[in-house]
Design a protein around this motif. Structure first.
Motif, PDB file in Angstrom:
ATOM      1  N   GLU A  33       2.515   1.683  -3.423  1.00 50.94           N
ATOM      2  CA  GLU A  33       1.544   2.183  -4.406  1.00 50.94           C
ATOM      3  C   GLU A  33       1.344   3.689  -4.239  1.00 50.94           C
ATOM      4  N   TYR A  34       1.278   4.150  -2.984  1.00 46.75           N
ATOM      5  CA  TYR A  34       1.100   5.578  -2.723  1.00 46.75           C
ATOM      6  C   TYR A  34       2.308   6.380  -3.194  1.00 46.75           C
TER       7      TYR A  34
ATOM      8  N   LYS B 172       0.830  -1.204   0.000  1.00 47.14           N
ATOM      9  CA  LYS B 172       0.000   0.000   0.000  1.00 47.14           C
ATOM     10  C   LYS B 172       0.872   1.265   0.000  1.00 47.14           C
TER      11      LYS B 172
END
Length: 221
Positions: free
Chosen positions: A138-139, A135
């Motif tokens: 991805e950010y 996560k």
């Protein structure tokens, strides 16, 4: 001699005198590497604000000398008396020796890499959520492998270890500065439940969140 103590770089004097040979010790975080390099027979604790090893006490910096002094008072006179002294000295928090001298938030402020800075800010504002390396990568618009490599390069700690430390530090702040319940704090900090948070505190501080709150809460609460 009953006790030998040092404050900040005073640990070097004790080390030179052979007092720290075979012992665990603390000094200012900027001098930890030097102490470890020059006195390899001393086990340097790079995070603790003060360390007790037998009758030898060493503290990390100038202000941590006050934390150490309060710990010595507590040993001699008890916790209640030590807290009274803390109030007289206008110390908001009586800190345990194994509390880190260099906070995770402060460490993050030194990072110049903008994508990592954005991720750090995101983590701080989303601690209550489930956080994974995928996560975060991805950010940051990076692959998971590249993100993890860059994160370690910039902060010298893995992403998930950073999240863990930030959660613990944030929980400590809530425990000492608010009236929130342990369950509420566990949820806010992303521990999911108080059982997990309890386990983390026992591992990090050798005490439970409730005991931490009772022992180190601000005098003004």
């Amino acid at each position: 001699m009953r006790r030998v103590c040092s404050v900040c770089a005073g640990a070097f004097i004790l080390a030179e005198a052979g007092v720290l040979a075979g012992k665990k010790a603390a000094t200012h975080w900027m001098r930890c590497d030097k102490l470890a390099r020059e006195y390899p027979d001393t086990e340097v604790d790079r995070e603790a604000i003060f360390v007790k090893d037998g009758h030898v006490y060493t503290s990390a910096g100038i202000t941590t000398g006050m934390d150490l002094a309060l710990a010595l008072i507590e040993e001699d006179m008890g916790k209640s008396f030590a807290l009274k002294i803390a109030r007289i000295m206008v110390l908001f928090l009586k800190r345990p020796g194994n509390q880190t001298q260099y906070s995770t938030v402060l460490q993050a402020q030194e990072v110049d890499h903008q994508p990592i800075n954005r991720v750090i800010e995101w983590i701080y504002n989303h601690l209550h959520e489930e956080i994974t390396v995928e996560k975060l990568a991805e950010y940051s618009l990076m692959s998971s492998r590249n993100f993890a490599r860059v994160f370690v390069r910039e902060l010298h700690i893995t992403p998930m270890k950073y999240v863990e430390k930030l959660r613990i530090e944030t929980a400590c702040r809530y425990l000492t500065e608010t009236h929130l319940t342990v369950d509420e704090i566990a949820n806010l900090c992303g521990f999911k439940n108080s059982v997990t948070m309890n386990r983390m505190f026992l591992h990090t501080f050798q005490t439970t969140p409730s005991q931490y709150r009772r022992g180190f809460r601000s005098s003004f609460h």
